[in-house]
Design a protein around this motif. Structure first.
Motif, mmCIF file in Angstrom:
data_model
loop_
_atom_site.group_PDB
_atom_site.id
_atom_site.type_symbol
_atom_site.label_atom_id
_atom_site.label_comp_id
_atom_site.label_asym_id
_atom_site.label_seq_id
_atom_site.Cartn_x
_atom_site.Cartn_y
_atom_site.Cartn_z
ATOM 1 N N GLY A 134 11.647 129.308 141.503
ATOM 2 C CA GLY A 134 12.190 127.962 141.624
ATOM 3 C C GLY A 134 11.431 127.130 142.638
ATOM 4 O O GLY A 134 10.857 127.661 143.596
ATOM 5 N N VAL A 135 11.429 125.830 142.403
ATOM 6 C CA VAL A 135 10.802 124.865 143.311
ATOM 7 C C VAL A 135 11.771 123.702 143.467
ATOM 8 O O VAL A 135 12.236 123.131 142.474
ATOM 9 C CB VAL A 135 9.449 124.352 142.766
ATOM 10 C CG1 VAL A 135 8.860 123.306 143.702
ATOM 11 C CG2 VAL A 135 8.478 125.505 142.571
ATOM 12 N N GLY A 136 12.087 123.362 144.703
ATOM 13 C CA GLY A 136 13.032 122.284 144.940
ATOM 14 C C GLY A 136 12.570 121.354 146.048
ATOM 15 O O GLY A 136 11.573 121.611 146.735
ATOM 16 N N ILE A 137 13.312 120.281 146.219
ATOM 17 C CA ILE A 137 13.039 119.295 147.268
ATOM 18 C C ILE A 137 14.244 119.250 148.200
ATOM 19 O O ILE A 137 15.374 119.100 147.738
ATOM 20 C CB ILE A 137 12.807 117.894 146.672
ATOM 21 C CG1 ILE A 137 11.629 117.910 145.700
ATOM 22 C CG2 ILE A 137 12.567 116.872 147.786
ATOM 23 C CD1 ILE A 137 11.492 116.621 144.911
ATOM 24 N N SER A 138 14.004 119.401 149.484
ATOM 25 C CA SER A 138 15.076 119.195 150.456
ATOM 26 C C SER A 138 14.837 117.860 151.139
ATOM 27 O O SER A 138 13.734 117.562 151.579
ATOM 28 C CB SER A 138 15.123 120.324 151.486
ATOM 29 O OG SER A 138 13.931 120.367 152.240
ATOM 30 N N ARG A 139 15.880 117.064 151.195
ATOM 31 C CA ARG A 139 15.780 115.707 151.732
ATOM 32 C C ARG A 139 16.776 115.529 152.875
ATOM 33 O O ARG A 139 17.935 115.932 152.774
ATOM 34 C CB ARG A 139 16.064 114.687 150.629
ATOM 35 C CG ARG A 139 16.072 113.230 151.095
ATOM 36 C CD ARG A 139 16.299 112.309 149.911
ATOM 37 N NE ARG A 139 17.553 112.590 149.227
ATOM 38 C CZ ARG A 139 17.899 112.063 148.052
ATOM 39 N NH1 ARG A 139 17.065 111.229 147.429
ATOM 40 N NH2 ARG A 139 19.061 112.360 147.491
ATOM 41 N N THR A 140 16.298 114.958 153.951
ATOM 42 C CA THR A 140 17.145 114.685 155.111
ATOM 43 C C THR A 140 17.105 113.191 155.382
ATOM 44 O O THR A 140 16.028 112.633 155.593
ATOM 45 C CB THR A 140 16.649 115.457 156.340
ATOM 46 O OG1 THR A 140 16.751 116.852 156.083
ATOM 47 C CG2 THR A 140 17.473 115.132 157.556
ATOM 48 N N GLN A 141 18.241 112.551 155.369
ATOM 49 C CA GLN A 141 18.317 111.108 155.581
ATOM 50 C C GLN A 141 19.020 110.808 156.895
ATOM 51 O O GLN A 141 20.058 111.400 157.210
ATOM 52 C CB GLN A 141 19.066 110.438 154.424
ATOM 53 C CG GLN A 141 18.420 110.676 153.068
ATOM 54 C CD GLN A 141 19.089 109.895 151.968
ATOM 55 O OE1 GLN A 141 18.894 108.702 151.839
ATOM 56 N NE2 GLN A 141 19.894 110.571 151.160
ATOM 57 N N GLN A 142 18.450 109.906 157.650
ATOM 58 C CA GLN A 142 19.027 109.514 158.927
ATOM 59 C C GLN A 142 20.383 108.846 158.722
ATOM 60 O O GLN A 142 20.563 108.045 157.805
ATOM 61 C CB GLN A 142 18.080 108.565 159.652
ATOM 62 C CG GLN A 142 18.530 108.187 161.050
ATOM 63 C CD GLN A 142 17.523 107.289 161.732
ATOM 64 O OE1 GLN A 142 16.672 106.703 161.081
ATOM 65 N NE2 GLN A 142 17.606 107.182 163.038
ATOM 66 N N ARG A 143 21.326 109.214 159.560
ATOM 67 C CA ARG A 143 22.654 108.608 159.460
ATOM 68 C C ARG A 143 22.590 107.127 159.810
ATOM 69 O O ARG A 143 21.873 106.729 160.724
ATOM 70 C CB ARG A 143 23.642 109.317 160.388
ATOM 71 C CG ARG A 143 23.911 110.763 159.991
ATOM 72 C CD ARG A 143 25.036 111.333 160.852
ATOM 73 N NE ARG A 143 25.280 112.729 160.511
ATOM 74 C CZ ARG A 143 24.737 113.757 161.145
ATOM 75 N NH1 ARG A 143 23.915 113.547 162.145
ATOM 76 N NH2 ARG A 143 25.016 114.983 160.781
ATOM 77 N N ARG A 144 23.356 106.340 159.103
ATOM 78 C CA ARG A 144 23.401 104.897 159.379
ATOM 79 C C ARG A 144 24.428 104.637 160.462
ATOM 80 O O ARG A 144 25.633 104.728 160.233
ATOM 81 C CB ARG A 144 23.747 104.131 158.095
ATOM 82 C CG ARG A 144 22.633 104.144 157.055
ATOM 83 C CD ARG A 144 22.957 103.181 155.933
ATOM 84 N NE ARG A 144 21.848 103.021 155.026
ATOM 85 C CZ ARG A 144 21.831 103.469 153.766
ATOM 86 N NH1 ARG A 144 22.881 104.121 153.298
ATOM 87 N NH2 ARG A 144 20.785 103.265 152.991
ATOM 88 N N VAL A 145 23.922 104.310 161.648
ATOM 89 C CA VAL A 145 24.783 104.034 162.794
ATOM 90 C C VAL A 145 24.654 102.579 163.210
ATOM 91 O O VAL A 145 25.648 101.873 163.375
ATOM 92 C CB VAL A 145 24.429 104.965 163.972
ATOM 93 C CG1 VAL A 145 25.331 104.657 165.170
ATOM 94 C CG2 VAL A 145 24.570 106.427 163.556
ATOM 95 N N LYS A 146 23.419 102.130 163.364
ATOM 96 C CA LYS A 146 23.161 100.754 163.772
ATOM 97 C C LYS A 146 22.725 99.928 162.559
ATOM 98 O O LYS A 146 22.412 100.464 161.501
ATOM 99 C CB LYS A 146 22.080 100.728 164.849
ATOM 100 C CG LYS A 146 22.433 101.504 166.111
ATOM 101 C CD LYS A 146 21.273 101.520 167.087
ATOM 102 C CE LYS A 146 20.069 102.250 166.505
ATOM 103 N NZ LYS A 146 18.953 102.345 167.478
ATOM 104 N N LEU A 147 22.689 98.610 162.756
ATOM 105 C CA LEU A 147 22.276 97.709 161.684
ATOM 106 C C LEU A 147 20.845 98.004 161.259
ATOM 107 O O LEU A 147 20.512 97.932 160.069
ATOM 108 C CB LEU A 147 22.402 96.252 162.147
ATOM 109 C CG LEU A 147 21.959 95.185 161.133
ATOM 110 C CD1 LEU A 147 22.816 95.270 159.875
ATOM 111 C CD2 LEU A 147 22.040 93.799 161.755
#
Length: 227
Positions: A134-147
């Motif tokens: 298997g081959v996959g993509i792991s994605r990490t997105q920054q939490r939206r805290v400020k504008l």
């Protein structure tokens, strides 16, 4: 990020072509789709140059403002502004100091053979499709805290590879530095930096060459300091 156009099949010279042959002319052979190439090194170099230039300009303006007495608030504010200017100048100089590492060619390649990391001056490796489950993509997105997080949201992208058998690890010691990196278990993780545009390219490559092995995208929690 680049794509290599398919090469056109060569045609015989005019004097070698046969006319009025008893059989219909042969069709040109079918070629495999061209490799999908992601120029990770080139993209990292461009981003570093842009970021370094912006930081350097901010630092230079701040220091000039400090030296010419344009900073208000007394001596304390002037000292703080000068320190910030020096800090931004140092950040702007980082691409110059680390240019040799930044300019190193690095490419992630998907083709009929498998997945490979083209890194002539680093740690190249190749993983055949037949040896991957298997081959996959792991994605990490920054939490939206400020504008500002809604305007520019940092997204980290990683490619995860999972071997098809326990012997893969012994056969591919060149991949050992990626084994269970970060949070992946029983697999390998290749960090690709904060470039979300890689995700659709990897998805198209997997659908083109090994759709049955594609595991999709896995979202993980954001952690500061991880590549």
């Amino acid at each position: 990020m680049t794509y290599r156009p398919p090469q056109q099949p060569p045609y015989p010279p005019h004097h070698q072509q046969q006319f009025n042959a008893p059989y219909p002319p042969q069709q040109p052979p079918t070629f495999a789709p061209p490799p999908v190439v992601i120029d990770v090194g080139g993209d990292a170099k461009t981003k570093a140059l842009i970021g370094g230039s912006v930081a350097g300009v901010i630092g230079l303006i701040t220091i000039v403002s400090t030296l010419t007495g344009q900073v208000r608030g007394g001596a304390g504010s002037t000292v703080v502004a000068g320190l910030f200017g020096l800090l931004f100048l140092a950040i702007g100089a980082l691409p110059i100091i680390t240019w040799r590492k930044l300019s190193r060619p690095r490419k992630l390649v998907f083709d009929g053979y498998g997945v490979r990391w083209d890194d002539p001056q680093g740690r190249p490796w190749a993983a055949p499709w037949a040896e991957l489950s298997g081959v996959g993509i792991s994605r990490t997105q920054q939490r939206r805290v400020k504008l500002a997080d809604y305007i520019m949201r940092k997204v980290m992208v990683r490619l995860d590879l999972f071997p098809a058998d326990p012997g893969f690890r012994a056969r591919h010691p060149e991949l050992e530095h990626l084994w269970e990196f970060h949070t992946v278990k029983n697999g390998y993780r290749l960090p690709l930096g904060s470039n979300p545009k890689y995700i659709p390219v990897i998805e198209r490559a997997m659908q083109q060459y090994r759709p049955a092995a594609y595991l999709g995208i896995r979202d993980e929690g954001f952690m500061v300091g991880l590549v």
